[in-house]
Design a protein around this motif. Structure first.
Motif, PDB file in Angstrom:
ATOM      1  N   UNK A 701      27.331   7.673  43.437  1.00  0.00           N
ATOM      2  CA  UNK A 701      27.789   8.222  42.157  1.00  0.00           C
ATOM      3  C   UNK A 701      27.183   9.619  41.989  1.00  0.00           C
ATOM      4  N   UNK A 702      27.537  10.294  40.895  1.00  0.00           N
ATOM      5  CA  UNK A 702      27.080  11.658  40.654  1.00  0.00           C
ATOM      6  C   UNK A 702      26.477  11.770  39.259  1.00  0.00           C
ATOM      7  N   UNK A 703      25.354  12.485  39.187  1.00  0.00           N
ATOM      8  CA  UNK A 703      24.741  12.801  37.907  1.00  0.00           C
ATOM      9  C   UNK A 703      24.790  14.316  37.725  1.00  0.00           C
ATOM     10  N   UNK A 704      25.132  14.760  36.518  1.00  0.00           N
ATOM     11  CA  UNK A 704      25.320  16.189  36.261  1.00  0.00           C
ATOM     12  C   UNK A 704      24.615  16.577  34.965  1.00  0.00           C
ATOM     13  N   UNK A 705      24.257  17.867  34.862  1.00  0.00           N
ATOM     14  CA  UNK A 705      23.638  18.356  33.636  1.00  0.00           C
ATOM     15  C   UNK A 705      23.012  19.725  33.806  1.00  0.00           C
ATOM     16  N   UNK A 706      22.594  20.304  32.672  1.00  0.00           N
ATOM     17  CA  UNK A 706      21.952  21.614  32.649  1.00  0.00           C
ATOM     18  C   UNK A 706      20.443  21.492  32.444  1.00  0.00           C
ATOM     19  N   UNK A 707      19.886  20.320  32.738  1.00  0.00           N
ATOM     20  CA  UNK A 707      18.454  20.099  32.522  1.00  0.00           C
ATOM     21  C   UNK A 707      17.595  20.781  33.567  1.00  0.00           C
ATOM     22  N   UNK A 708      16.316  20.466  33.517  1.00  0.00           N
ATOM     23  CA  UNK A 708      15.345  21.072  34.441  1.00  0.00           C
ATOM     24  C   UNK A 708      15.659  20.679  35.885  1.00  0.00           C
ATOM     25  N   UNK A 709      15.453  21.645  36.786  1.00  0.00           N
ATOM     26  CA  UNK A 709      15.709  21.385  38.204  1.00  0.00           C
ATOM     27  C   UNK A 709      14.493  20.811  38.910  1.00  0.00           C
ATOM     28  N   UNK A 710      13.335  20.924  38.273  1.00  0.00           N
ATOM     29  CA  UNK A 710      12.109  20.326  38.792  1.00  0.00           C
ATOM     30  C   UNK A 710      11.310  19.805  37.610  1.00  0.00           C
ATOM     31  N   UNK A 711      10.459  18.821  37.872  1.00  0.00           N
ATOM     32  CA  UNK A 711       9.677  18.220  36.792  1.00  0.00           C
ATOM     33  C   UNK A 711       8.767  19.231  36.113  1.00  0.00           C
ATOM     34  N   UNK A 712       8.334  20.262  36.848  1.00  0.00           N
ATOM     35  CA  UNK A 712       7.406  21.250  36.309  1.00  0.00           C
ATOM     36  C   UNK A 712       8.107  22.456  35.688  1.00  0.00           C
ATOM     37  N   UNK A 713       9.454  22.467  35.703  1.00  0.00           N
ATOM     38  CA  UNK A 713      10.181  23.586  35.087  1.00  0.00           C
ATOM     39  C   UNK A 713       9.930  23.626  33.583  1.00  0.00           C
ATOM     40  N   UNK A 714       9.979  24.851  33.047  1.00  0.00           N
ATOM     41  CA  UNK A 714       9.813  25.015  31.607  1.00  0.00           C
ATOM     42  C   UNK A 714      11.133  25.135  30.874  1.00  0.00           C
ATOM     43  N   UNK A 715      12.204  25.376  31.592  1.00  0.00           N
ATOM     44  CA  UNK A 715      13.509  25.511  30.941  1.00  0.00           C
ATOM     45  C   UNK A 715      14.592  24.965  31.858  1.00  0.00           C
ATOM     46  N   UNK A 749      17.700   8.012  44.527  1.00  0.00           N
ATOM     47  CA  UNK A 749      17.380   7.727  45.931  1.00  0.00           C
ATOM     48  C   UNK A 749      15.914   7.351  45.970  1.00  0.00           C
ATOM     49  N   UNK A 750      15.575   6.308  46.679  1.00  0.00           N
ATOM     50  CA  UNK A 750      14.212   5.788  46.654  1.00  0.00           C
ATOM     51  C   UNK A 750      13.214   6.777  47.243  1.00  0.00           C
ATOM     52  N   UNK A 751      13.701   7.711  48.058  1.00  0.00           N
ATOM     53  CA  UNK A 751      12.795   8.733  48.610  1.00  0.00           C
ATOM     54  C   UNK A 751      12.521   9.856  47.618  1.00  0.00           C
ATOM     55  N   UNK A 752      13.239   9.866  46.513  1.00  0.00           N
ATOM     56  CA  UNK A 752      13.033  10.879  45.477  1.00  0.00           C
ATOM     57  C   UNK A 752      13.890  12.119  45.696  1.00  0.00           C
ATOM     58  N   UNK A 753      13.645  13.146  44.890  1.00  0.00           N
ATOM     59  CA  UNK A 753      14.259  14.477  45.010  1.00  0.00           C
ATOM     60  C   UNK A 753      15.709  14.544  44.546  1.00  0.00           C
ATOM     61  N   UNK A 754      16.288  13.456  44.095  1.00  0.00           N
ATOM     62  CA  UNK A 754      17.615  13.514  43.487  1.00  0.00           C
ATOM     63  C   UNK A 754      17.590  12.656  42.228  1.00  0.00           C
ATOM     64  N   UNK A 755      17.673  13.330  41.095  1.00  0.00           N
ATOM     65  CA  UNK A 755      17.485  12.606  39.849  1.00  0.00           C
ATOM     66  C   UNK A 755      17.882  13.500  38.678  1.00  0.00           C
ATOM     67  N   UNK A 756      18.020  12.902  37.509  1.00  0.00           N
ATOM     68  CA  UNK A 756      18.173  13.670  36.278  1.00  0.00           C
ATOM     69  C   UNK A 756      16.782  14.021  35.760  1.00  0.00           C
ATOM     70  N   UNK A 757      16.709  14.972  34.822  1.00  0.00           N
ATOM     71  CA  UNK A 757      15.421  15.381  34.291  1.00  0.00           C
ATOM     72  C   UNK A 757      15.590  15.760  32.834  1.00  0.00           C
TER      73      UNK A 757
END
Length: 814
Positions: A701-715, A749-757
């Motif tokens: 499936x696909x997740x989409x959005x304008x949220x943070x691209x990394x957990x440490x992003x500020x915007x 993905x169980x290995x991480x790096x693909x997720x919503x934020x």
């Protein structure tokens, strides 16, 4: 207004008097004919010069005086006008125990009412003119004197304080109430709960005082404030309101015979739904709009019969609507009903209900039931239709508390049935209703069960103690409310041969190819008995919901399965880039960016021309729940480049949303302006899944959005991001987080790096159906541990569990 008229009367008494003496004028003498030698002209000239200077000084003084009077008048008028705007209104009531009710008290012009009102007003005046608020106290007014089922009189009154904002003072509701209660308390001469004020014996427990600042308690429209009396016990008295234009503010006071209660039944009401900001119908357990006596408030149109019961023989109904042209009216009736008994003894099989069922039951009620089974090996099972009870914690119970065999429980409303078992042959149950509002009616079935074997032979026991047939376990459908029938079990895939398909029947005829060659979807019949998991055609043939309705294929001979289906199809422009990247314009035409006070805050999905679907936690809080600051940006790939922008008209958060666990994390938003059909190339609704849809683990499936691209992003990202994720097996999801309910699912993905934020909340988890290529809104971005962390996939709201709830507000999707 009284203060203003006082200053005006003072000013009107100021006048200027000029006293003149006959024959003399200030600065001038009468001419005389001189005898003898005439005076020199030079002396006359000097006198004329002196007169001119003196006259000018006097005239200038008079001008300054008049100017000062005008300025003073304007200043007092400004102060008076300002203070009239800075009035604080408090509404309250208390019970007087040493006086009996007289019918004349209901007539405002009667000597009895005026005498009682004068006495109470003198008492209240004395209390506050000798208090710390004496310089701000203005007046008190007795609005009503009514009878009371507990005996004595019930006095409704309101108090006015004037406190200009410019002076920086803040009046305190608790302080005003405490002054009155302390005055009553200090007058108590014995150890009862009754205090004496100027000969009035006031019940301390009955004193209620609430602030309703800035607005008079009865700023009603002419002819829209009425009394209604339920004098006959067998009659229903109509309460109908209709108007065509202008503003509407109505108050209707309902009074029943002493010793009886009032039941108000609303058959239909047409209001402009706006979260109670402008349009509302409010039911009070009093004759004044006292906030703490609110029984219920309706803020949206309804055509379902609902009824409410008072705790006394009085009730107030207020209707507020600033734009009556949008109001068709209200159709309701009220009646006098007797009080119900508070408890009874039951057997071991039957039904019990909340007081005055099917009406909403009133606050502060108390019920007691006792059950006895014929054998000591049998216990009592309680089946709640829309309710659940759990062990009471340190916090209070919002929807009443239960005491069952000396154990305490809290009640909460659910959207499904629950079963609670008491392993005892003798059960004593007490329900203490909520002390604040009326609550939804409760219907409970009870029966006996074998304590040693809760579930019959051939059935499976869910973790929630309910039982389902063993054959329904591991069939991909959540029969247990907690998913326990689908967890920690092995689903047996059918062998890919014709005989196995015939044995499994409809289990393999689900629209998904379990066999590589598709044999499981060939030669299978859809003419199975209609159940709650099937769709019924107009010609009475039944199909499984998973792929029989809104799938682009006419399964019903009359085409009824495809009627009204308008969700998005796949198109050539829907090009996908794997691995989390910038999306192309038009790639996700149902994606919406929700802006709060002009800034991107959450995501949403288009499900119709005027409705969006998002997450409830985006709107948790007083400010966020107000639709006014929200705007929806549709048809947008880059922030600030939306093809269509609309204010949000209405926000509907699921009534069972839990801000602690994120359960029921779903909300509907209605646009103020529907997006035009001409934009359907860039804006399209996504399909709502069938109710109870089975999802396949590890499906892409696909997740989409304008949220943070990394957990440490500020915007967040300026460009819409897309990432391919996998649906995680529910067992793995539960073992990872532990608090996963049947209304949640995991993806990532169980290995991480693909997720919503952060910033993606409320956005879609879009899955493409293999059978027809349609995109399905499988999930809503909800919560998770961090962003893209290994072994911690994202948690999404499972949309298929909320299809009936969505259809309740958006019936056009049916």
């Amino acid at each position: 207004p009284c203060l203003q008229s006082y200053f005006q009367s003072c000013i009107s008494n100021i006048s200027i008097q000029v006293v003149s003496v006959p024959g003399k004028l200030p600065g001038r003498r009468l001419p005389r004919n001189p005898i003898g030698k005439a005076r020199a002209p030079k002396q006359s000239k000097k006198r004329a010069l002196f007169w001119n200077v003196q006259n000018k000084i006097i005239l200038f003084t008079v001008f300054l005086f008049i100017l000062a009077v005008i300025a003073w008048t304007l200043l007092w008028l400004y102060i008076s006008k300002t203070e009239s705007k800075d009035a604080f209104y408090f509404v309250g009531m208390f019970r007087i125990t040493n006086l009996e009710f007289l019918p004349e008290y209901q007539q405002k012009e009667s000597r009895e009412f005026l005498s009682m009102a004068r006495t109470v007003q003198q008492v209240v005046n004395l209390v506050y003119t000798t208090s710390a608020f004496s310089k701000f106290y203005k007046q008190s007014v007795v609005a009503d004197v009514s009878s009371n089922n507990k005996g004595g009189l019930l006095v409704h009154f309101w108090i006015v304080f004037v406190m200009p904002h410019a002076k920086g003072h803040i009046i305190c509701e608790e302080c005003v109430a405490a002054i009155l209660k302390d005055s009553i308390q200090t007058s108590i001469t014995n150890r009862t709960s009754v205090g004496s004020l100027q000969g009035l014996a006031v019940d301390m427990d009955s004193v209620v005082l609430n602030g309703d600042c800035w607005e008079s308690p009865f700023s009603t429209d002419k002819g829209c404030s009425q009394y209604f009396y339920a004098d006959h016990l067998t009659l229903r008295y109509p309460l109908e309101i209709s108007a065509t234009s202008g503003r509407l503010m109505c108050h209707f006071k309902l009074v029943a015979v002493v010793g009886y209660l009032i039941r108000l039944s609303i058959e239909s009401i047409q209001l402009e739904a706006d979260n109670c900001i402008t349009d509302s119908l409010t039911v009070y357990d009093a004759l004044l709009p006292i906030g703490s006596t609110i029984l219920y408030r309706i803020c949206e149109p309804t055509r379902t019969l609902i009824s409410f019961v008072s705790t006394n023989n009085i009730m107030l109904v207020t209707l507020k609507s600033p734009y009556v042209r949008k109001l068709s009216g209200i159709w309701a009736y009220f009646e006098a009903i007797p009080e119900q008994s508070k408890g009874h003894w039951s057997g071991f099989e039957g039904k019990i209900s909340s007081p005055y069922y099917p009406s909403y039951y009133p606050p502060k009620c108390k019920c007691t039931w006792k059950f006895q089974t014929p054998l000591s090996t049998l216990g009592i099972a309680l089946k709640f239709y829309n309710y659940s009870i759990t062990k009471k914690s340190m916090k209070g119970c919002e929807h009443g508390w239960w005491e069952i065999n000396e154990h305490m429980y809290c009640g909460s409303y659910m959207d499904h049935q629950t079963i609670f078992r008491v392993p005892s042959s003798l059960v004593h149950i007490q329900l203490q209703c909520s002390s604040r509002l009326s609550d939804k009616p409760l219907l409970v079935e009870y029966g006996s069960y074998n304590i040693s074997q809760p579930c019959p032979v051939g059935s499976f026991r869910c973790s929630s103690c309910s039982c389902v047939p063993q054959a329904q376990r591991c069939d991909g459908v959540n029969d247990c409310l907690d998913d326990s029938d689908e967890l920690f079990c092995v689903t047996t895939k059918p062998a890919c041969n014709t005989s196995s398909f015939r044995q499994l029947g409809p289990l393999v005829c689900d629209g998904f190819q379990d066999c590589e060659d598709g044999q499981d979807e060939q030669n299978c019949t859809w003419s199975i008995p209609c159940t709650n998991r099937t769709f019924k055609c107009g010609n009475d043939i039944c199909f499984r919901k998973q792929n029989a309705q809104c799938d682009g294929i006419v399964d019903c001979a009359d085409g009824s399965d495809e009627e009204g289906c308008s969700c998005s199809w796949t198109s050539s422009s829907l090009h996908r880039i794997i691995g989390g990247s910038d999306s192309q314009e038009g790639a996700w035409p149902w994606q919406v960016s929700l802006h709060f006070v002009g800034s991107a805050y959450c995501g949403a999905s288009v499900i119709s021309r005027e409705w969006l679907l998002s997450a409830a936690h985006c709107f948790h809080g007083n400010r966020l729940s107000d639709p006014t600051p929200w705007t929806a940006h549709l048809g947008m790939s880059v922030q600030g480049n939306a093809k269509f922008v609309s204010p949000v008209r209405r926000i509907v958060v699921h009534e069972y949303y839990n801000s602690q666990t994120f359960d029921y994390d779903i909300a509907l938003l209605q646009l103020s302006v529907a997006w035009p059909e001409t934009m359907k190339q860039l804006i399209q609704p996504i399909c709502i899944p069938p109710a109870g849809q089975k999802v396949h683990s590890w499906e892409k499936c696909w997740v989409t959005g304008w949220g943070r691209r990394h957990e440490t992003d500020n915007k967040g990202s300026p460009v819409l991001q897309q990432a391919e994720v996998e649906l995680i097996d529910q067992t793995v999801c539960v073992s990872t987080y532990g608090i996963i309910t049947s209304r949640m699912l995991c993806a990532g993905v169980m290995s991480g790096n693909r997720d919503a934020c952060k910033g993606d909340s409320g956005g879609p988890l879009s899955c493409r159906r293999k059978s027809d290529g349609k995109w399905i809104l499988t999930g809503i971005v909800s919560w998770g541990h961090g962003c893209g962390r290994p072994n911690f996939p994202g948690v999404y709201t499972r949309v298929s569990n909320f299809v009936p709830w969505i259809h309740k507000y958006v019936p056009s999707l049916l």
